[in-house]
Design a protein around this motif. Structure first.
Motif, PDB file in Angstrom:
ATOM      1  N   VAL A 112       0.834  -1.205   0.000  1.00  0.00           N
ATOM      2  CA  VAL A 112       0.000   0.000   0.000  1.00  0.00           C
ATOM      3  C   VAL A 112       0.872   1.259   0.000  1.00  0.00           C
ATOM      4  CG1 VAL A 112      -1.670   1.353   1.343  1.00  0.00           C
ATOM      5  CG2 VAL A 112      -1.976  -1.118   1.091  1.00  0.00           C
ATOM      6  N   PHE A 113       1.891   1.276   0.856  1.00  0.00           N
ATOM      7  CA  PHE A 113       2.671   2.503   0.991  1.00  0.00           C
ATOM      8  C   PHE A 113       3.765   2.651  -0.075  1.00  0.00           C
ATOM      9  CE2 PHE A 113       0.729   2.304   5.213  1.00  0.00           C
ATOM     10  CZ  PHE A 113       0.237   3.591   5.287  1.00  0.00           C
ATOM     11  N   ASN A 114       3.887   1.675  -0.939  1.00  0.00           N
ATOM     12  CA  ASN A 114       4.935   1.773  -1.957  1.00  0.00           C
ATOM     13  C   ASN A 114       4.462   1.637  -3.389  1.00  0.00           C
ATOM     14  OD1 ASN A 114       7.777   2.112  -0.782  1.00  0.00           O
ATOM     15  ND2 ASN A 114       6.792   0.669   0.602  1.00  0.00           N
ATOM     16  N   TRP A 115       3.161   1.359  -3.601  1.00  0.00           N
ATOM     17  CA  TRP A 115       2.740   1.291  -5.006  1.00  0.00           C
ATOM     18  C   TRP A 115       2.651   2.736  -5.506  1.00  0.00           C
ATOM     19  CZ3 TRP A 115      -1.802   2.359  -8.024  1.00  0.00           C
ATOM     20  CH2 TRP A 115      -2.844   2.953  -7.323  1.00  0.00           C
ATOM     21  N   ASP A 116       3.179   2.949  -6.691  1.00  0.00           N
ATOM     22  CA  ASP A 116       3.203   4.274  -7.296  1.00  0.00           C
ATOM     23  C   ASP A 116       3.963   5.268  -6.406  1.00  0.00           C
ATOM     24  OD1 ASP A 116       2.235   5.476  -9.758  1.00  0.00           O
ATOM     25  OD2 ASP A 116       1.225   6.871  -8.428  1.00  0.00           O
ATOM     26  N   TYR A 117       3.310   6.184  -5.735  1.00  0.00           N
ATOM     27  CA  TYR A 117       4.018   7.120  -4.856  1.00  0.00           C
ATOM     28  C   TYR A 117       4.660   6.369  -3.701  1.00  0.00           C
ATOM     29  CZ  TYR A 117       2.242  11.314  -7.084  1.00  0.00           C
ATOM     30  OH  TYR A 117       1.980  12.314  -7.979  1.00  0.00           O
ATOM     31  N   VAL A 118       5.931   6.639  -3.441  1.00  0.00           N
ATOM     32  CA  VAL A 118       6.650   5.965  -2.357  1.00  0.00           C
ATOM     33  C   VAL A 118       6.551   6.806  -1.092  1.00  0.00           C
ATOM     34  CG1 VAL A 118       8.924   5.203  -1.586  1.00  0.00           C
ATOM     35  CG2 VAL A 118       8.199   4.799  -3.961  1.00  0.00           C
ATOM     36  N   THR A 248      -5.381   0.190   6.340  1.00  0.00           N
ATOM     37  CA  THR A 248      -4.471   1.342   6.312  1.00  0.00           C
ATOM     38  C   THR A 248      -5.189   2.649   5.996  1.00  0.00           C
ATOM     39  OG1 THR A 248      -4.025   0.743   4.036  1.00  0.00           O
ATOM     40  CG2 THR A 248      -2.354   0.140   5.661  1.00  0.00           C
ATOM     41  N   CYS A 249      -6.515   2.638   5.899  1.00  0.00           N
ATOM     42  CA  CYS A 249      -7.207   3.883   5.574  1.00  0.00           C
ATOM     43  C   CYS A 249      -6.814   4.957   6.584  1.00  0.00           C
ATOM     44  CB  CYS A 249      -8.719   3.691   5.589  1.00  0.00           C
ATOM     45  SG  CYS A 249      -9.293   2.823   4.121  1.00  0.00           S
ATOM     46  N   HIS A 298     -13.024  -4.744  -0.433  1.00  0.00           N
ATOM     47  CA  HIS A 298     -11.668  -4.213  -0.546  1.00  0.00           C
ATOM     48  C   HIS A 298     -10.651  -5.280  -0.200  1.00  0.00           C
ATOM     49  CE1 HIS A 298      -8.342  -1.234   0.523  1.00  0.00           C
ATOM     50  NE2 HIS A 298      -8.576  -1.061  -0.742  1.00  0.00           N
ATOM     51  N   TYR A 302     -10.994  -6.266  -4.273  1.00  0.00           N
ATOM     52  CA  TYR A 302     -10.232  -5.175  -4.883  1.00  0.00           C
ATOM     53  C   TYR A 302      -8.722  -5.339  -4.678  1.00  0.00           C
ATOM     54  CZ  TYR A 302     -14.924  -3.041  -4.478  1.00  0.00           C
ATOM     55  OH  TYR A 302     -16.260  -2.786  -4.514  1.00  0.00           O
ATOM     56  N   ASP A 305      -7.280  -8.150  -6.712  1.00  0.00           N
ATOM     57  CA  ASP A 305      -7.343  -7.783  -8.111  1.00  0.00           C
ATOM     58  C   ASP A 305      -6.300  -6.720  -8.445  1.00  0.00           C
ATOM     59  OD1 ASP A 305      -8.200  -7.644 -10.651  1.00  0.00           O
ATOM     60  OD2 ASP A 305     -10.210  -6.899 -10.246  1.00  0.00           O
ATOM     61  N   ARG A 306      -6.178  -5.718  -7.578  1.00  0.00           N
ATOM     62  CA  ARG A 306      -5.342  -4.565  -7.885  1.00  0.00           C
ATOM     63  C   ARG A 306      -3.906  -4.743  -7.401  1.00  0.00           C
ATOM     64  NH1 ARG A 306      -6.460   0.881  -9.663  1.00  0.00           N
ATOM     65  NH2 ARG A 306      -4.384   1.553 -10.203  1.00  0.00           N
ATOM     66  N   ASN A 307      -3.749  -5.214  -6.164  1.00  0.00           N
ATOM     67  CA  ASN A 307      -2.418  -5.247  -5.557  1.00  0.00           C
ATOM     68  C   ASN A 307      -1.871  -6.656  -5.358  1.00  0.00           C
ATOM     69  OD1 ASN A 307      -4.247  -2.996  -4.015  1.00  0.00           O
ATOM     70  ND2 ASN A 307      -2.308  -2.156  -4.709  1.00  0.00           N
TER      71      ASN A 307
END
Lengths: 343, 279
Positions: A112-118, A248-249, A298, A302, A305-307
């Motif tokens: 969560v904390f590293n996909w795309d924006y680090v 992590t929301c 989620h 989700y 599927d996504r992560n």
């Protein structure tokens, strides 16, 4: 590295704990206090609980604190100054005696904390984290780790995994370079293993459902009446999210007095109505059943599927914490059986 | 500040404040650090997180066009806690800005086509960026039609620009107000946006429709466009889900497997049809 197996007895284990603590590490270990077992920073070795089934709270706050100060600000008249927080100074934390579910949860947080924006604030804490895991020799009716690809002796996420044997000693599986460096620095506390088998002592946790089938059913399950039928009693308190090792929301808020203050990141939950409320008053998830659906979708649809991970480690904390006995395991078992027509 | 802390905003100075409508203001912002301003690149459709230190952070689209250099603009209505704090600021005060975030309107793919912009109320600002962007490259597009509606005449934003668009022969502007919202000298249409789109009946042939407005307006405008012959791929919108981080972590704008802040905010109707209706 190739995992190594050693043996450590209880006296040596306490010595290892005290020695790591004395070396300046911030130890995070479970303690039974006020009718609950929870992780605390730097308890004495004698205070640590080794007999609990599950702590009330998870250990995610070691890398994702309930409140993280992001930066400070000082403003007066026309001037605003931002004051940076030096995250390189966060201490090395050793999570001591974490069950395999908690140890495994860190990899989901990493995604969560590293996909795309680090998120370097998260990483600053994560890079200094050591996980000493403890296999489970007891489980309760809320545990379902084996249904989500984990188990009472799963090694995922631990640097060293301990397993308590009947003779009072512990098997120590040295799993990572970090674990090896700790074992090497304290080599005199360990003895060689003699073919001890952890499988014999592990808790029996029956597999209760196929998470693959749940995920498949959820693909077309958004409109199913299941959500309404199974969540009318949810009071939206958010306890499930707060005890979850993977949720992590978060929210971002400012707190200040007379122009001086901080911007902080704090835990939040998709179970709250405010979470998605637009300024206009429109709310995409206006009733509680839609929010409960979001929570399960989620985690089991989700995120896979996504992560490519399941947002659940089967720790059962949400079921234990729920004030109205919403039982996630019961619901997942139902979702697996659900006949959902493909759209 | 350390560039590695993704939560730290740029500091912006308010250069001008324009009163657009009751409680609606536009800030023209310039970077306090010139170098940051020169390195800041964005495209039409993207958004930012704007903040007042101590007042909190909130999400709005960048309302100025990337073709207009040297400043950024945002338009907001004083409604919640953050917009109240923003409203108290004066020229010369400081605003925090993080961004740009999100995807973009594919304006290069629209070249050679007619453009139909449909906006309602405070949803013209998220569209103003792409409108000016395409007007600034006017020769690349065929007919440009703008249908804009608000509750009352007073609630129409960007009144000066509406006047400018109205006077330009190469832009077809249709303004409307809800029944009862007209003044005695109102020359525009009276009626809800979907009704007016139906009445104007723009040609769907070789046309891209871009729709932004309150959820109820969007809901009733899509069927009208479908009736006129627009395909789902040629209908665009920009979603307004509540956000905090802007970079796919806080979980707030999650709709199905998508994050509006990462996969959007710009979506085609064809993409929306694949998502659960949680926007």
């Amino acid at each position: 590295m190739i995992p190594e197996k050693k043996i450590i007895d209880r006296v040596a284990l306490d010595k290892l704990y005290e020695s790591l603590k004395a070396a300046g590490n911030k130890m995070f270990a479970p303690v039974f206090r006020n009718e609950q077992t929870n992780f605390e920073y730097n308890p004495a070795a004698t205070e640590i609980s080794y007999s609990h089934i599950q702590t009330t709270q998870s250990v995610k706050n070691t890398v994702f604190p309930k409140i993280e100060n992001l930066f400070r600000f000082e403003s007066s008249q026309k001037s605003v100054e931002l004051v940076q927080i030096d995250f390189t100074k966060v201490p090395r934390v050793i999570v001591w005696n974490a069950h395999p579910c908690d140890a495994a949860a860190f990899s989901a947080l990493d995604s969560v904390f590293n996909w795309d924006y680090v998120d370097e604030i998260y990483n600053a804490r994560r890079e200094k984290l050591v996980v000493i895991g403890m296999s489970c020799i007891r489980a309760d009716e809320n545990c379902f780790c084996t249904s989500v690809d984990l188990g009472p002796g799963a090694v995922k996420g631990s640097d060293i995994l301990l397993t308590p044997l009947a003779n009072g000693k512990f098997i120590a599986e040295i799993l990572t370079d970090l674990g090896k460096s700790i074992a090497d620095e304290n080599a005199s506390l360990f003895t060689a293993s003699n073919g001890e088998n952890k499988e014999e002592v592990l808790a029996k946790v029956e597999k209760q459902f196929s998470h693959e089938k749940v995920t498949e059913n959820l693909k077309n399950g958004f409109e199913n009446s299941f959500w309404h039928e199974f969540s009318l009693r949810c009071i939206g308190c958010g306890a499930c999210a707060y005890v979850c090792p993977i949720c992590t929301c978060f929210d971002i808020q400012d707190e200040s007095k007379a122009g001086k203050g901080r911007r902080l990141r704090c835990w939040d939950s998709c179970g709250f109505g405010m979470f998605t409320l637009h300024t206009s008053g429109h709310n995409p998830r206006e009733v509680q059943s839609q929010r409960w659906r979001q929570r399960l979708m989620h985690k089991f649809s989700y995120q896979p599927d996504r992560n490519e991970f399941i947002g659940c480690v089967g720790c059962g904390r949400c079921s234990r914490a729920c004030p109205v006995d919403m039982n996630i395991l019961e619901q997942l078992v139902e979702l697996e059986k659900l006949e959902i027509a493909a759209k | 500040m350390s560039p590695s802390n993704i939560y730290v905003p740029y500091l912006m100075e308010i250069e001008t404040i324009t009163e657009e409508a009751p409680e609606v203001r536009t800030f023209r912002l310039k970077f306090k650090n010139q170098e940051e301003g020169e390195n800041f690149k964005f495209s039409a459709g993207q958004f930012a997180e704007y903040s007042v230190m101590g007042g909190g952070e909130s999400t709005f689209c960048i309302a100025s066009a990337p073709t207009r250099k040297g400043y950024l603009e945002c338009t907001f209505r004083k409604t919640g806690r953050v917009t109240n704090a923003l409203s108290k600021l004066e020229v010369g005060d400081t605003v925090g800005l993080r961004g740009p975030y999100g995807n973009v309107f594919p304006i290069e793919e629209w070249e050679g086509k007619n453009l139909l912009y449909i906006a309602g109320g405070i949803a013209l600002p998220p569209m103003r960026c792409v409108i000016w962007n395409t007007i600034d490259k006017r020769e690349k597009y065929k007919d440009i039609t703008i249908v804009y509606g608000a509750r009352t005449v007073n609630d129409l934003v960007y009144k000066n620009e509406l006047k400018e668009w109205e006077e330009r022969p190469d832009i077809n502007l249709i303004t409307t107000v809800d029944p009862g919202g007209q003044t005695p000298d109102w020359k525009g249409e009276v009626g809800f946006v979907p009704t007016i789109v139906d009445k104007v009946a723009p040609n769907a042939e070789n046309t891209i429709a871009i729709v932004c407005g309150p959820p109820i307006m969007i809901k009733f405008t899509f069927p009208v466009l479908k009736k006129l012959g627009f395909s789902d791929e040629n209908i665009f919108t920009t979603l307004e889900n509540r956000m905090k981080c802007g970079f796919g972590k806080c979980g707030r704008c999650n709709v199905g497997k998508y994050y509006v802040c990462k996969d959007g905010p710009v979506f085609t109707l064809s993409e929306l049809n694949k998502m659960p209706a949680e926007y």
